[in-house]
Structures are given as structure tokens and as C-alpha cells.
Design an enzyme around this catalytic site. Sequence first.
Site, PDB file in Angstrom:
ATOM      1  N   ASP A  38      10.655   1.415 -49.131  1.00 23.88           N
ATOM      2  CA  ASP A  38      10.179   0.385 -50.048  1.00 23.88           C
ATOM      3  C   ASP A  38       8.660   0.263 -49.788  1.00 23.88           C
ATOM      4  O   ASP A  38       8.182   0.688 -48.745  1.00 23.88           O
ATOM      5  CB  ASP A  38      10.933  -0.920 -49.717  1.00 23.88           C
ATOM      6  CG  ASP A  38      10.210  -2.159 -50.190  1.00 23.88           C
ATOM      7  OD1 ASP A  38      10.026  -2.292 -51.402  1.00 23.88           O
ATOM      8  OD2 ASP A  38       9.844  -2.997 -49.344  1.00 23.88           O
ATOM      9  N   ASP A 237      12.682  -4.286 -46.699  1.00 28.53           N
ATOM     10  CA  ASP A 237      12.600  -5.639 -46.122  1.00 28.53           C
ATOM     11  C   ASP A 237      13.104  -6.729 -47.068  1.00 28.53           C
ATOM     12  O   ASP A 237      13.362  -7.841 -46.641  1.00 28.53           O
ATOM     13  CB  ASP A 237      11.152  -5.962 -45.770  1.00 28.53           C
ATOM     14  CG  ASP A 237      10.313  -6.157 -47.025  1.00 28.53           C
ATOM     15  OD1 ASP A 237      10.447  -5.335 -47.953  1.00 28.53           O
ATOM     16  OD2 ASP A 237       9.555  -7.140 -47.099  1.00 28.53           O
ATOM     17  N   ASP A 241      16.230  -4.989 -51.690  1.00 23.80           N
ATOM     18  CA  ASP A 241      16.441  -3.696 -51.033  1.00 23.80           C
ATOM     19  C   ASP A 241      17.848  -3.590 -50.452  1.00 23.80           C
ATOM     20  O   ASP A 241      18.308  -2.493 -50.115  1.00 23.80           O
ATOM     21  CB  ASP A 241      15.430  -3.495 -49.890  1.00 23.80           C
ATOM     22  CG  ASP A 241      14.004  -3.415 -50.393  1.00 23.80           C
ATOM     23  OD1 ASP A 241      13.775  -2.749 -51.415  1.00 23.80           O
ATOM     24  OD2 ASP A 241      13.107  -4.022 -49.762  1.00 23.80           O
TER      25      ASP A 241
HETATM   26  P1  ADP Z   1       8.402  -4.304 -54.753  1.00 26.38           P
HETATM   27  O1  ADP Z   1       9.564  -3.344 -54.926  1.00 26.38           O
HETATM   28  O2  ADP Z   1       7.114  -3.574 -54.597  1.00 26.38           O
HETATM   29  O3  ADP Z   1       8.645  -5.277 -53.600  1.00 26.38           O
HETATM   30  P2  ADP Z   1       9.170  -6.207 -56.958  1.00 26.38           P
HETATM   31  O4  ADP Z   1      10.345  -5.520 -57.585  1.00 26.38           O
HETATM   32  O5  ADP Z   1       9.466  -7.391 -56.122  1.00 26.38           O
HETATM   33  O6  ADP Z   1       8.236  -5.129 -56.153  1.00 26.38           O
HETATM   34  O7  ADP Z   1       8.174  -6.664 -58.145  1.00 26.38           O
HETATM   35  C1  ADP Z   1       7.750  -5.751 -59.129  1.00 26.38           C
HETATM   36  C2  ADP Z   1       6.610  -6.301 -59.957  1.00 26.38           C
HETATM   37  O8  ADP Z   1       7.004  -7.483 -60.700  1.00 26.38           O
HETATM   38  C3  ADP Z   1       5.410  -6.746 -59.144  1.00 26.38           C
HETATM   39  O9  ADP Z   1       4.575  -5.675 -58.813  1.00 26.38           O
HETATM   40  C4  ADP Z   1       4.748  -7.747 -60.109  1.00 26.38           C
HETATM   41  O10 ADP Z   1       3.978  -7.076 -61.080  1.00 26.38           O
HETATM   42  C5  ADP Z   1       5.924  -8.413 -60.794  1.00 26.38           C
HETATM   43  N1  ADP Z   1       6.297  -9.659 -60.084  1.00 26.38           N
HETATM   44  C6  ADP Z   1       7.403  -9.879 -59.338  1.00 26.38           C
HETATM   45  N2  ADP Z   1       7.418 -11.146 -58.860  1.00 26.38           N
HETATM   46  C7  ADP Z   1       6.282 -11.745 -59.275  1.00 26.38           C
HETATM   47  C8  ADP Z   1       5.699 -13.050 -59.119  1.00 26.38           C
HETATM   48  N3  ADP Z   1       6.291 -14.020 -58.409  1.00 26.38           N
HETATM   49  N4  ADP Z   1       4.512 -13.288 -59.722  1.00 26.38           N
HETATM   50  C9  ADP Z   1       3.900 -12.342 -60.449  1.00 26.38           C
HETATM   51  N5  ADP Z   1       4.383 -11.096 -60.634  1.00 26.38           N
HETATM   52  C10 ADP Z   1       5.551 -10.792 -60.076  1.00 26.38           C
HETATM   53 MG    MG Z   2       9.480  -5.120 -49.995  1.00 22.94          MG
END
Ligand code: ADP
Ligand code: MG
Length: 292
Positions: A38, A237, A241
Site C-alpha cells: 500500500d 496499514d 487494506d
Molecule cells: P490510499 O490507498 O493511498 O491510502 P485512499 O483509497 O484512502 O488512498 O484514497 C484515495 C483518494 O481519495 C485520495 O488520494 C484522495 O484523492 C481521495 N480522498 C480520500 N479520502 C479523502 C478525504 N478525507 N479528503 C479528501 N480526499 C480524500
Molecule cells: Mg495506507
Amino acid sequence: GTPTALMVGSGIGAEKGILIRNGEAIQTFKEVKAIAFDKTGTITKGKPEVTDLVTVEGVEEEEFLYYAGTIENGSEHPLAHAIVEKAKIQKIKLGEVIDFSAIVGMGVVGRIDGQEIFVGNRKLMKENKIAYEAYEEELIRLEEEAKTAMLLAKGNQLLGIVAVADPIKEDSAQAIAELESMGIKTAMITGDNSRTAAAIGKSVGITHVIAEVLPDGKVEEVVRLQEKYETVAMVGDGINDAPALKQSNVGIAIGTGTDIAIEAADVTLVRGELTGIVSAIKLSRAIFRKIK
Ligand code: ADP
Ligand code: MG
């Protein structure tokens, strides 16, 4: 042979900050052909900070941070924490949100002072018919700098962009290089956009970058890797995931991550150092060489 080996393995593991919850993992490690990581909180520290604010003409930074900070106050996401922190530093007094909702893989929505507020990525803007295309070049520039750029809108009007950068862990590049030299393929699976993901991948030496994956999609990506490489470890984390950690042959959680990920995993890297995986695989290979 095996029970003793497991005890030895677990003992040395604990010393290196590798907590083995499932004894079978120490045996499976030696078979691992590919590892999926991740991004946020695993390869990076998971402590993003705001680096850029780009406001649309006529929008003050204070107004921008008031709306963005207020709505993100309701979110648990590391990106949200960065925005709230920035608002606090600028001494912005935050307001109240009603009808708050987090939309996985996209962002957050809610009402502040009677106005509908959106913060998130392009997908969120498109779904809500908010025009952001005039800022596409600006978004690309930020993403090529390995930053995650988010858009803020009030109603159907764009207010601007907030970008955050999440520093890469000190030992991520070293861990990837050592794994590759041991013949193990590495990949990154993230919900973040392709440009940001590619920039992070490049700086740690991962070439197989799978980006813009929705939370449910991480499991599918692990299955796809298993079809190709048979024995696949997954490192993560976050809450989202957990299913992918369960699907993988060795699920590895980051000790500083969420409890849900830790419970879904076979192994925990207590200090979150990815070089712990290198030690675990070397250990597994060494133990089972001796037994044979
Ligand atoms: P990762 O797998 O990198 O942890 P996430 O699946 O949690 O990413 O989030 C994917 C995308 O969704 C982020 O890169 C962001 O663009 C958007 N996003 C998710 N949560 C938020 C939030 N609380 N505020 C703004 N954008 C968000
Ligand atoms: Mg993560």
C-alpha cells in the site's frame, strides 16, 4: 524440527520488531515471489502535510481553509488531518458540518452554513458536475511533484486546490532494492492518482504501480498477482487494506496502522520499517535451509 524453528524464528523476529501472529507465516515467507505494498502509511510515513494552496480568483485563503478544515474535521483520513492541521496553524476558527459523509476513494461531502461542500479528487468533482478542467494543468504539475492534490468546491463552484505531500520512510527504497536483489518482485497498490503514485514509485524503485484502485479493488489486485507469482505477500496499514491482507499468502501490517489491518495480518512490523520484511524472509530461508 518445525516447532523449534518457529520458536527460534519468533524470538529473532521479535528482536527485529517483527511480530508473528500466525506461525505458518515464517514458513510461507521463504516461498514469497512478489510483495504488494500500500502507499500511504506503508511506503510513506502517513503523515502528510499541506504544501500548496491554489485558490480560484476572488477566493481568500481564509475562506478556503475554513470550509476545507471544517469538513475534514469529520474525517479520519491522513489527508484530512493534514488539512485540519493547516487550518489550525493559520488560526482559522472552524465551523459545524451537517450531513457529513466520506466517500471511499473519492473524498468528503457535507453542509457548512447551509452550503454544500466537497473536498476530494477529480472523480468526486465529476460525479457532482463541478467544473475543474481549467485547473487540470495545475493538478498535473502538483502530482508530478509526488503530491496528492485535492479539489474544494462550494455548491457547484470550484474554490481551489489543496496539495499535500507525505514523506517517504527512510528505509523504503533500501527495502525495495534488497527484495528485488533477492529475486522478489515488488508492486504498489494505491487509491491515489496515477501521477502521484508513479512519482512515489519511481523514488523508491517500484516500477509496477497500480493506482486509482478503489478500496474493494485491492483484493482483486492481490488475486491477479497470485495468478502470476503464486505466493504473494501484502503490506498495508489501513482499514481498506484488511481484505487484501487476508487474501494474500502473508499479510503484513504496519504496527502504527489501524487495529483492523493488524487483526487481518499474519505478521506486524512493530516499528513500521519495511526492512523488517527483508529480515523476515532471510530468516525464513535460513531456518528452513538448516532443517532440511
Ligand atoms: P490510499 O490507498 O493511498 O491510502 P485512499 O483509497 O484512502 O488512498 O484514497 C484515495 C483518494 O481519495 C485520495 O488520494 C484522495 O484523492 C481521495 N480522498 C480520500 N479520502 C479523502 C478525504 N478525507 N479528503 C479528501 N480526499 C480524500
Ligand atoms: Mg495506507
